[in-house]
Design a protein around this motif. Sequence first.
Motif, PDB file in Angstrom:
ATOM      1  N   LEU A 162       0.624  -1.364   0.194  1.00  0.00           N
ATOM      2  CA  LEU A 162      -0.308  -0.321   0.147  1.00  0.00           C
ATOM      3  C   LEU A 162       0.919   1.092  -0.431  1.00  0.00           C
ATOM      4  N   GLY A 163       2.156   1.189   0.660  1.00  0.00           N
ATOM      5  CA  GLY A 163       3.019   2.761   1.137  1.00  0.00           C
ATOM      6  C   GLY A 163       3.316   2.618  -0.547  1.00  0.00           C
ATOM      7  N   VAL A 164       3.527   1.899  -1.368  1.00  0.00           N
ATOM      8  CA  VAL A 164       4.754   1.805  -2.525  1.00  0.00           C
ATOM      9  C   VAL A 164       3.182   1.719  -3.862  1.00  0.00           C
ATOM     10  N   LEU A 165       2.481   1.894  -3.464  1.00  0.00           N
ATOM     11  CA  LEU A 165       1.038   2.454  -4.533  1.00  0.00           C
ATOM     12  C   LEU A 165       0.657   3.539  -4.377  1.00  0.00           C
ATOM     13  N   LEU A 166       0.832   4.328  -3.082  1.00  0.00           N
ATOM     14  CA  LEU A 166       0.307   5.399  -2.765  1.00  0.00           C
ATOM     15  C   LEU A 166       1.483   6.617  -2.960  1.00  0.00           C
ATOM     16  N   GLY A 222      -4.229   9.473   7.572  1.00  0.00           N
ATOM     17  CA  GLY A 222      -4.157  10.516   6.949  1.00  0.00           C
ATOM     18  C   GLY A 222      -4.496  10.369   6.066  1.00  0.00           C
ATOM     19  N   ILE A 223      -4.759   8.804   5.032  1.00  0.00           N
ATOM     20  CA  ILE A 223      -4.937   8.390   3.487  1.00  0.00           C
ATOM     21  C   ILE A 223      -6.836   7.928   4.243  1.00  0.00           C
ATOM     22  N   ILE A 224      -7.012   7.522   5.141  1.00  0.00           N
ATOM     23  CA  ILE A 224      -8.341   7.475   5.073  1.00  0.00           C
ATOM     24  C   ILE A 224      -8.807   8.791   4.751  1.00  0.00           C
ATOM     25  N   VAL A 225      -8.757   9.414   5.692  1.00  0.00           N
ATOM     26  CA  VAL A 225      -9.080  11.301   5.278  1.00  0.00           C
ATOM     27  C   VAL A 225      -8.759  11.617   3.532  1.00  0.00           C
ATOM     28  N   MET A 226      -7.879  11.030   3.239  1.00  0.00           N
ATOM     29  CA  MET A 226      -7.481  11.501   1.624  1.00  0.00           C
ATOM     30  C   MET A 226      -8.287  10.654   0.970  1.00  0.00           C
ATOM     31  N   LEU A 227      -8.717  10.043   1.138  1.00  0.00           N
ATOM     32  CA  LEU A 227      -9.264   8.675  -0.129  1.00  0.00           C
ATOM     33  C   LEU A 227     -10.966   9.222   0.218  1.00  0.00           C
ATOM     34  N   PHE A 236       5.455   7.094   1.677  1.00  0.00           N
ATOM     35  CA  PHE A 236       6.584   6.811   2.282  1.00  0.00           C
ATOM     36  C   PHE A 236       6.099   6.967   4.549  1.00  0.00           C
ATOM     37  N   MET A 237       5.099   7.507   5.120  1.00  0.00           N
ATOM     38  CA  MET A 237       5.250   7.538   6.249  1.00  0.00           C
ATOM     39  C   MET A 237       4.391   6.603   6.374  1.00  0.00           C
ATOM     40  N   LEU A 238       3.473   5.653   5.578  1.00  0.00           N
ATOM     41  CA  LEU A 238       3.195   4.617   5.874  1.00  0.00           C
ATOM     42  C   LEU A 238       4.083   3.046   6.234  1.00  0.00           C
ATOM     43  N   LEU A 239       5.379   3.886   5.833  1.00  0.00           N
ATOM     44  CA  LEU A 239       6.579   2.854   5.357  1.00  0.00           C
ATOM     45  C   LEU A 239       7.209   2.527   6.367  1.00  0.00           C
ATOM     46  N   ASN A 240       6.725   3.398   7.650  1.00  0.00           N
ATOM     47  CA  ASN A 240       7.712   3.711   8.883  1.00  0.00           C
ATOM     48  C   ASN A 240       7.865   3.416   9.566  1.00  0.00           C
ATOM     49  N   LYS A 241       7.314   2.747  10.992  1.00  0.00           N
ATOM     50  CA  LYS A 241       6.220   1.841  12.172  1.00  0.00           C
ATOM     51  C   LYS A 241       5.887   3.165  13.080  1.00  0.00           C
ATOM     52  N   ARG A 279     -15.698   2.154  -8.907  1.00  0.00           N
ATOM     53  CA  ARG A 279     -14.231   2.991  -7.822  1.00  0.00           C
ATOM     54  C   ARG A 279     -14.852   2.919  -6.569  1.00  0.00           C
ATOM     55  N   LEU A 280     -15.695   3.295  -7.019  1.00  0.00           N
ATOM     56  CA  LEU A 280     -16.332   3.916  -5.533  1.00  0.00           C
ATOM     57  C   LEU A 280     -16.547   3.102  -4.577  1.00  0.00           C
ATOM     58  N   PRO A 281     -17.099   1.535  -4.643  1.00  0.00           N
ATOM     59  CA  PRO A 281     -16.628   0.684  -2.952  1.00  0.00           C
ATOM     60  C   PRO A 281     -14.963   0.386  -3.136  1.00  0.00           C
ATOM     61  N   LEU A 282     -14.721   0.375  -4.306  1.00  0.00           N
ATOM     62  CA  LEU A 282     -13.109  -0.080  -4.235  1.00  0.00           C
ATOM     63  C   LEU A 282     -12.616   1.363  -2.902  1.00  0.00           C
ATOM     64  N   GLN A 283     -12.848   2.555  -3.214  1.00  0.00           N
ATOM     65  CA  GLN A 283     -12.627   3.307  -1.832  1.00  0.00           C
ATOM     66  C   GLN A 283     -12.635   2.815  -0.492  1.00  0.00           C
ATOM     67  N   LEU A 284     -13.560   2.412  -0.164  1.00  0.00           N
ATOM     68  CA  LEU A 284     -14.291   1.513   0.716  1.00  0.00           C
ATOM     69  C   LEU A 284     -13.062   0.701   1.724  1.00  0.00           C
ATOM     70  N   GLY A 285     -12.393  -0.271   0.405  1.00  0.00           N
ATOM     71  CA  GLY A 285     -12.346  -1.416   0.384  1.00  0.00           C
ATOM     72  C   GLY A 285     -10.952  -0.452   0.675  1.00  0.00           C
ATOM     73  N   LEU A 286      -9.998   0.182   0.130  1.00  0.00           N
ATOM     74  CA  LEU A 286      -8.992   1.426   0.771  1.00  0.00           C
ATOM     75  C   LEU A 286      -9.269   1.479   1.794  1.00  0.00           C
ATOM     76  N   MET A 287     -10.366   1.995   2.058  1.00  0.00           N
ATOM     77  CA  MET A 287     -10.033   2.833   3.477  1.00  0.00           C
ATOM     78  C   MET A 287      -9.745   1.921   4.428  1.00  0.00           C
ATOM     79  N   TYR A 288     -10.781   0.530   3.955  1.00  0.00           N
ATOM     80  CA  TYR A 288     -10.087  -0.339   5.225  1.00  0.00           C
ATOM     81  C   TYR A 288      -8.610  -0.710   5.458  1.00  0.00           C
ATOM     82  N   TRP A 289      -7.964  -1.384   3.922  1.00  0.00           N
ATOM     83  CA  TRP A 289      -6.986  -1.534   4.188  1.00  0.00           C
ATOM     84  C   TRP A 289      -5.551  -0.665   4.707  1.00  0.00           C
ATOM     85  N   ALA A 290      -5.964   1.219   4.813  1.00  0.00           N
ATOM     86  CA  ALA A 290      -5.176   1.552   5.806  1.00  0.00           C
ATOM     87  C   ALA A 290      -5.792   1.339   6.812  1.00  0.00           C
TER      88      ALA A 290
END
Length: 116
Positions: free
Chosen positions: A9-13, A68-73, A54-59, A101-112
């Motif tokens: 997810l971090g690399v995709l972003l 932040g990703i959830i808010v952005m999505l 990049f922030m997601l790649l850091n513990k 793409r709309l339900p995909l946004q929700l899936g990405l939010m859950y992933w984050a």
Amino acid sequence: MLPWHQYLLGVLLVLAGMNHFRKPKLYERVLPPYIPAHGTIVVLSGIIEMILGFMLLNKNTQIEAAWGIIVMLFAFIPVHIYMLQNEKAAIKLPKWLLILRLPLQLGLMYWAYLYT
């Protein structure tokens, strides 16, 4: 060590954010007219996307990044709706894909959310 799917997810972003600089006109075209300064918004959203990736790649920063990703999505949802409503903004994507793409946004939010 972070789970592989968090790295993914971090690399995709980061890659998605970089694409804002490769094809800015594409992103400007999908923004609704009520959003001002399309060029600035495209640049800022690309930068924010990369920073969050990049922030997601850091513990130490993954929780803030995930929120932040959830808010952005969530903020991107009006763009997806506009693309459904406006043929020019749809960038020749089939209607079924624009709807998906709309339900995909929700899936990405859950992933984050998994990293909060």
